[in-house]
Design an enzyme around this catalytic site. Structure first.
Site, PDB file in Angstrom:
ATOM      1  N   SER A  47       2.888  -8.639   3.160  1.00 22.59           N
ATOM      2  CA  SER A  47       2.118  -8.744   1.919  1.00 22.59           C
ATOM      3  C   SER A  47       1.552  -7.395   1.491  1.00 22.59           C
ATOM      4  O   SER A  47       1.178  -7.208   0.326  1.00 22.59           O
ATOM      5  CB  SER A  47       0.961  -9.736   2.102  1.00 22.59           C
ATOM      6  OG  SER A  47       0.104  -9.295   3.137  1.00 22.59           O
ATOM      7  N   LYS A  48       1.491  -6.428   2.418  1.00 23.71           N
ATOM      8  CA  LYS A  48       0.899  -5.127   2.108  1.00 23.71           C
ATOM      9  C   LYS A  48       1.749  -4.316   1.126  1.00 23.71           C
ATOM     10  O   LYS A  48       1.256  -3.346   0.541  1.00 23.71           O
ATOM     11  CB  LYS A  48       0.655  -4.329   3.391  1.00 23.71           C
ATOM     12  CG  LYS A  48      -0.334  -4.990   4.341  1.00 23.71           C
ATOM     13  CD  LYS A  48      -1.722  -5.133   3.746  1.00 23.71           C
ATOM     14  CE  LYS A  48      -2.728  -5.615   4.781  1.00 23.71           C
ATOM     15  NZ  LYS A  48      -4.085  -5.751   4.236  1.00 23.71           N
ATOM     16  N   ASP A  49       3.019  -4.697   0.945  1.00 21.43           N
ATOM     17  CA  ASP A  49       3.829  -4.049  -0.097  1.00 21.43           C
ATOM     18  C   ASP A  49       3.137  -4.144  -1.448  1.00 21.43           C
ATOM     19  O   ASP A  49       3.197  -3.234  -2.271  1.00 21.43           O
ATOM     20  CB  ASP A  49       5.201  -4.724  -0.225  1.00 21.43           C
ATOM     21  CG  ASP A  49       6.160  -4.336   0.884  1.00 21.43           C
ATOM     22  OD1 ASP A  49       5.749  -3.606   1.805  1.00 21.43           O
ATOM     23  OD2 ASP A  49       7.322  -4.769   0.817  1.00 21.43           O
ATOM     24  N   ALA A  52       0.198  -1.604  -1.659  1.00 21.58           N
ATOM     25  CA  ALA A  52       0.682  -0.220  -1.611  1.00 21.58           C
ATOM     26  C   ALA A  52       1.245   0.205  -2.964  1.00 21.58           C
ATOM     27  O   ALA A  52       0.880   1.258  -3.509  1.00 21.58           O
ATOM     28  CB  ALA A  52       1.743  -0.067  -0.525  1.00 21.58           C
TER      29      ALA A  52
END
Length: 346
Positions: A47-49, A52
């Site tokens: 989910s950090k895409d 970022a």
């Protein structure tokens, strides 16, 4: 973003629009319908895409980031991988201060994506000069033309999920979602998603998942930061030893704490029942669902969405290693057979 014939300009076009997948076997005895938002389908496998890409593009729009600049961040691994991936495509240098609690797999992945990695001791206070927070700040001060993302205190962390994860879940459930269960680390995922969903329907219950050894649950209930709550634990990317400004505690209805051991076994169970190879925090989120179900928190017509944040490949030397599980004392007489599925023919 719709793309004709599934042809994309680069991997960043694949961020978001992850599938919602019905859980069947692991919830077969439960009272209602459960769906997993499977974030491993992002190109960086977490989910950090979302944060970022969103934070970097906002920084570009505001003129904060310029060609040739350096991106600096503190990370337990996933945010760093996503930032490194975006940096590769957009042409930035990437320096990451990583907790020593992060798996060797994650650290190797960061190096593979071209990032410079500083591994910092996990079990020191946030204001210790060796902590990954302080190391990142020092590097930012020393390096000209650097931008410190600072996900723990960055409102854009929340905005990224308000603009993507929340609307996706609302659309995918056709507005029928009744409960959201999500792990809380920086708090961006749960806060941003919850903000959008509560605006659509204030009756949706938002349940945060916390770790034993973390301060979040008690702070939510008492508004007291209790250092006595803090002790070392093994789950990465869940819980905190500080109060992140990226967490909107008012929008979360309750927190559930889960143990390292139960979360590890539940991650393995998801793979064996649903065929989804997911990470440690996904096991934690599903373990919270089990505990909530056992406490009678769900009823027949509910639709529960649980966020599975990342992919199991990040935990090959941890949760999916029988050796590591054994070293932690996680195999006992009840589940020892789980470790005995490989037979060597001599």
């Amino acid at each position: 973003m719709e793309h004709k014939n599934q042809v994309f300009d680069n991997v960043l076009d694949l961020v978001g629009n992850t599938p919602l997948i019905k859980l069947n076997k692991i919830t077969s005895e439960c009272s209602c319908e459960f769906f997993a938002k499977v974030e491993a389908f992002n190109p960086g496998h977490s989910s950090k895409d979302r944060i970022a890409l969103y934070i970097i593009e906002q920084a570009e729009k505001q003129g904060i980031l310029k060609p040739g600049d350096t991106i600096i961040e503190t990370t337990s691994g996933n945010t760093g991988f996503s930032l490194a991936m975006v940096s590769v495509i957009k042409g930035y240098d990437c320096i990451l201060a990583v907790s020593s609690k992060s798996s060797a797999d994650k650290i190797d992945m960061l190096k593979t994506m071209g990032a410079k990695v500083y591994v910092c001791p996990a079990n020191v206070s946030a204001d210790d000069p060796r902590s990954y927070y302080q190391v990142a700040k020092r590097l930012h001060d020393e390096i000209k033309g650097s931008v410190y993302i600072n996900q723990y205190f960055n409102q854009l962390n929340i905005d990224a999920h308000y603009n993507s994860t929340g609307p996706e879940i609302w659309k995918q459930t056709e507005g029928k979602i009744t409960h959201l269960v999500a792990c809380s680390g920086t708090g961006g995922t749960i806060s941003g998603t919850a903000k959008y969903l509560k605006e659509k329907n204030p009756n949706i219950k938002i349940i945060g998942v916390d770790a034993f050894g973390s301060v979040l649950k008690k702070y939510h209930e008492t508004k007291e930061f209790d250092e006595k709550e803090i002790y070392p634990y093994r789950i990465e990317g869940l819980g905190k030893n500080l109060i992140p400004a990226a967490t909107d505690f008012d929008i979360i209805d309750e927190f559930v704490k889960v143990t390292d051991e139960a979360s590890a076994h539940t991650a393995r169970e998801i793979a064996k029942t649903e065929g989804m190879f997911v990470g440690y925090t996904s096991g934690a989120a599903m373990q919270a669902v089990k505990q909530l179900e056992a406490d009678g928190k769900f009823s027949k017509n509910d639709m529960v969405v649980v966020i599975f944040p990342d992919h199991g490949s990040r935990y090959m030397s941890k949760v999916y290693s029988d050796k590591w599980m054994n070293e932690q004392g996680f195999f006992d007489s009840v589940n020892v057979e789980a470790a005995q599925t490989i037979q060597y023919i001599k």
